[in-house]
Design a protein around this motif. Structure first.
Motif, PDB file in Angstrom:
ATOM      1  N   THR A   1      64.113  17.888 -38.016  1.00  0.00           N
ATOM      2  CA  THR A   1      63.579  19.188 -37.634  1.00  0.00           C
ATOM      3  C   THR A   1      64.604  19.968 -36.831  1.00  0.00           C
TER       4      THR A   1
ATOM      5  N   VAL B   1      65.635  24.165 -35.219  1.00  0.00           N
ATOM      6  CA  VAL B   1      64.988  25.263 -34.506  1.00  0.00           C
ATOM      7  C   VAL B   1      64.100  26.029 -35.473  1.00  0.00           C
ATOM      8  N   SER B   2      62.924  26.461 -34.999  1.00  0.00           N
ATOM      9  CA  SER B   2      61.984  27.172 -35.851  1.00  0.00           C
ATOM     10  C   SER B   2      62.581  28.476 -36.338  1.00  0.00           C
TER      11      SER B   2
ATOM     12  N   SER C   1      58.764  25.126 -38.896  1.00  0.00           N
ATOM     13  CA  SER C   1      59.975  24.601 -38.263  1.00  0.00           C
ATOM     14  C   SER C   1      60.942  24.153 -39.341  1.00  0.00           C
ATOM     15  N   GLN C   2      62.183  24.611 -39.232  1.00  0.00           N
ATOM     16  CA  GLN C   2      63.172  24.313 -40.266  1.00  0.00           C
ATOM     17  C   GLN C   2      63.640  22.868 -40.173  1.00  0.00           C
ATOM     18  N   LYS C   3      63.817  22.244 -41.335  1.00  0.00           N
ATOM     19  CA  LYS C   3      64.266  20.861 -41.413  1.00  0.00           C
ATOM     20  C   LYS C   3      65.518  20.771 -42.284  1.00  0.00           C
TER      21      LYS C   3
END
Length: 885
Positions: free
Chosen positions: A26, A28-29, A34-36
């Motif tokens: 994961t 930073v959103s 939330s970006q992965k």
């Protein structure tokens, strides 16, 4: 100082390796989810070998992806890939750059081959680093390599060239590649550039450490490039072209006999004389000759001017044979086998020799160039001198000395507009020589793409899913260059606007474009505007542009793409212009090199395409079925635009499929102009019906289901829903379904329409497990610009667009416990499968946004508005769920 630099490079390399192979993490959103990190799951070599699954496939096809380990941004103008072959003689001869089962790399290709398709690679170039003597020929210079040394990601590729002890790494953006070569110690390290299939124009600019040039694409436009190194050249050279064979060698010229078929059948349609063979034909080669599917015999008497070894070069497209004194010296009798063939022969001054060249043209453009290098001592300084001035040649190369493990960096900008635009593209995309940052930039681009859909499930399933999702975004190809584009349809540079090509529309209307409607709505608008620009510049909506009009495949499925997008809320294009273009497809014969709906005049007159007029290559039955479906899409567009009179008319036209359904056999069947049926299972119905009798039966069984727009009508023809279910059960149980065959890709979802949705759930789940793997043989058929991959992506998420042109999806059994789709505007659509497992493949119940849901269909609005669809899964079918339509 030297030690600290080496330490820095070692750390950078380690970090780069970590970035390429790290799996989900994961970040930073960025937006509603939330970006992965998903790039670690991706291996772009999946599909580069024959499928490891047990697949039903006819003798005229081969179950493999026809993909390459492509590097570059999504929809890039130019992608880059290792090249193991210029073309390969497989079941279907295709110029796919990379085949996993080959042991050598010939170079690294800047390619516009539509990934996974069976068409042409237009305007490619190849780059090969080496040490020692420079070798121009791709086969001779090829180096062994190990797959263990490869890293193959959409943003980065790396391999060790064992024969030269050179590590090659590269990344790429949309128009520019960035290479990093790690050389051994050598007094002669080189980089060679060539045009893969055709010669090019090359110029070396040593004071700027640059090479610039272009190759000509079918004689009508150019692939320009600029390469810039971070190291000075010590020497450079152009491998100059031989002279064109003209009246100096053939005083009486070439007698040409043209036939309006590709088999030299009957009498010649045209007989003319050419002073030389140095031509590019966009359409017909002479007045009275077909633009496509013609054959020609050239004959000439050659009189040698010198004694000694002569080297002939013959550049053609499609199949060619060359004879000297009736002895075959070139045998390249293969469809779409673009290339330059050479042969060497000793001739005697003053003696006459008979030349004969046989050639057949398939589709698209035609090239014919014959050159000869006579036995005259060359000036060794001429190549370097001409390299500085700029000259036509087979290749260009630069050479320099290197220390052990010295890294040499090189950027290559490309453009269809001109050389200066290529340089501008290079400077914009990679303004410096920081290779690590360039790789990180490419990784960021692809992570954002993959994060549009987040899934939870097994690691193996995620690897299959994200590799497939990557392939969904390689094509179509965006030709926009800093607000301008070169149009392959009128050969002009246009300011503003959009242009896309390499749209495999016959394939991708089925699920690739519907996927884009959900996750890339803005770019879907751009693609449609590009199609409409092609209509205004060339007269027609393209049906398989590569890059211009190609007269291949059936139907005009741009109709489906536009209608599907519009009924699902895509806007931002001229709907009146689009509808006008769609009507033209349905009412007019093609022209200007565009075939359109072949047989449309008969379809509109008698209600079907007759087999005795358009047999075998003409695919008459398939055309009747596909024209009917396209007319259904036009009807849906008319309805959405409030054009009721057109709606009624085209809904009636959409029923014409019934004219090729035969009650005697219960299957499709070819029909002659006079209404007489072909014999049952007649192989002349199609090139795809060839092979064994079983192959032919499979063809008929698959094609009979090509009525996605009127399943009730098909059911009625078969005797009711129970009979259609019985047909489908037998079809799947007898293993007649080929997942790579687009004709019946929707077939597993047909159960939903006839009251047996649990069967759709079982069949789709079984197919996803049977045919798709995280393996080089993990694709079950030609990916066709992401169509097979998008079929998987939808099925794995639990729904599928079985009828593009309508805003509904058919529900199946999701393989993931959870799938989240970023649908834009801060909204997320989530599919949850509770108690999910391989055994628990059946939907027991469902809720949509907390409310009970008992439909096997899902409306597009439910997805775009965001929300949550939750399934309770179990090991036995709930035959009462999903019956609401």
């Amino acid at each position: 100082m030297r030690l600290s630099i080496l330490k820095y490079l070692a750390v950078a390399t380690a970090l780069l390796s970590l970035a390429c192979n790290q799996k989900e993490k994961t970040l930073v959103s960025d937006g509603p989810m939330s970006q992965k990190k998903y790039l670690g799951y991706v291996d772009t070599r999946v599909g580069t070998a024959v499928s490891i699954a047990d697949i039903t496939v006819t003798e005229v096809e081969e179950p493999m992806g026809y993909v390459s380990p492509i590097v570059g941004n999504p929809s890039a103008l130019t992608h880059w890939t290792p090249q193991t072959a210029r073309w390969t003689d497989r079941v279907i001869t295709v110029p796919v750059p990379y085949w996993y089962d080959q042991e050598k790399i010939q170079g690294f290709r800047g390619t516009r081959y539509p990934n996974g398709a069976v068409v042409g690679d237009w305007g490619p170039m190849s780059i090969m680093p080496m040490t020692g003597d420079v070798i121009i020929d791709a086969d001779a210079r090829a180096s062994k390599f190990s797959h263990d040394s490869e890293v193959a990601k959409p943003h980065y590729y790396s391999v060790k060239l064992d024969d030269y002890d050179i590590k090659t790494e590269f990344t790429a953006a949309s128009k520019t590649a960035f290479f990093q070569f790690t050389f051994p110690e050598s007094k002669s390290s080189s980089v060679v550039f060539d045009g893969v299939y055709v010669p090019g124009y090359y110029k070396v600019i040593p004071e700027r450490n640059e090479i610039e040039g272009y190759t000509v694409i079918a004689g009508h436009f150019k692939n320009h490039f600029v390469a810039k190194f971070d190291k000075k050249f010590e020497t450079y050279n152009v491998d100059l072209l031989p002279n064109v064979v003209d009246q100096n060698l053939v005083p009486d010229g070439f007698k040409a006999k043209y036939y309006n078929n590709d088999k030299f059948e009957g009498e010649p349609a045209v007989v003319v004389n050419h002073s030389k063979l140095n031509y590019n034909w966009l359409k017909e080669p002479a007045e009275g000759v077909n633009a496509d599917f013609f054959s020609v015999e050239y004959t000439a008497a050659l009189v040698a001017r010198h004694t000694g070894e002569h080297t002939f070069e013959l550049t053609t497209k499609d199949g060619t044979r060359m004879y000297m004194d009736d002895e075959m010296v070139i045998d390249q009798w293969m469809y779409r086998a673009t290339g330059t063939n050479t042969f060497k022969v000793n001739l005697t001054k003053g003696q006459q020799y008979k030349l004969r060249i046989e050639y057949y043209d398939g589709s698209s453009t035609t090239e014919m160039h014959l050159r000869c290098a006579e036995p005259v001592e060359p000036n060794p300084q001429l190549g370097p001198q001409m390299a500085l001035k700029g000259a036509d040649g087979n290749a260009v190369f630069v050479t320099f000395a290197t220390k052990d493990q010295e890294k040499v960096k090189m950027k290559v900008g490309t453009s269809l507009i001109d050389i200066e635009q290529a340089r501008a593209n290079m400077d914009e995309e990679f303004p410096n020589f920081d290779f690590t940052k360039a790789v990180e930039k490419g990784a960021d681009v692809w992570e954002k793409e993959l994060n549009m859909i987040q899934v939870e499930g097994s690691e193996e399933d995620k690897a299959i899913f994200y590799t497939a999702l990557t392939k969904c975004f390689v094509n179509p190809r965006n030709l926009n260059e800093n607000g301008r584009y070169f149009s392959p349809f009128d050969y002009q540079v246009h300011e503003g606007g959009q242009m896309y090509t390499d749209l495999s529309l016959w394939d991708t209307f089925r699920s690739l474009h519907p996927l884009w409607v959900i996750v890339k709505p803005e770019e879907t608008t751009d693609v449609i505007n590009g199609m409409l620009n092609a209509y205004e510049e060339g007269g027609w909506i393209p049906k398989w542009p590569n890059p211009w009009y190609r007269s291949i495949m059936m139907g005009t499925h741009g109709d489906a793409v536009i209608a599907d997008a519009y009924v699902k809320g895509i806007r931002g294009f001229d709907t009146e212009l689009a509808f006008k273009a769609m009507l033209k497809n349905a009412t007019e014969k093609g022209n200007r090199g565009f075939s359109g709906r072949v047989g449309i005049e008969y379809f509109n007159d008698i209600g079907y395409v007759p087999t005795d007029i358009f047999g075998f290559y003409g695919e008459p039955v398939a055309r009747t079925l596909e024209f009917s479906y396209d007319d259904y899409c036009i009807a849906q567009m008319a309805k959405a635009l409030g054009k009721d009179e057109y709606y009624d008319d085209f809904m009636e036209r959409s029923k014409r499929y019934i004219n090729v359904l035969d009650e005697e056999t219960g299957l499709v069947r070819g029909k002659k102009l006079n209404g007489e049926w072909l014999p049952p299972f007649d192989k002349s119905i199609s090139v795809w019906a060839q092979g064994t009798d079983h192959d032919t039966e499979v063809y008929y069984k698959n094609h009979t289901l090509l009525v996605p727009h009127d399943i009730p009508g098909l059911s009625n023809f078969m005797g009711g829903d129970d009979k259609l279910i019985e047909y489908l059960d037998d079809f799947f149980e007898q293993d007649m379904y080929y997942v790579g065959d687009e004709f019946s890709m929707h077939a597993p979802y047909m159960y939903n329409s006839v009251g047996a949705p649990w069967r759709t759930q079982r069949v789709v789940r079984d197919m996803l497990a049977k045919y798709f793997f995280n393996d080089v043989g993990g694709l079950p058929g030609n990916d066709d610009c992401g169509q097979v991959s998008s079929w998987y992506v939808f099925g794995a998420m639990g729904f599928y667009p079985a009828l593009p042109g309508t805003p509904v999806y058919e529900i199946c059994s999701p393989i993931f416990n959870k799938a989240q789709i970023n649908v834009g505007n801060g909204k997320v659509f989530t599919v949850v499968a509770k108690n999910n497992s391989k055994e628990n493949a059946y939907i027991q119940s469902a809720t949509l946004n907390g409310e009970p849901y008992n439909s096997s269909q899902l409306h597009h609005d439910a997805i775009i508005q965001g929300g949550e669809l939750i399934f309770e899964m179990g090991p036995e079918p709930n035959m009462k769920w999903g019956l609401v339509r």
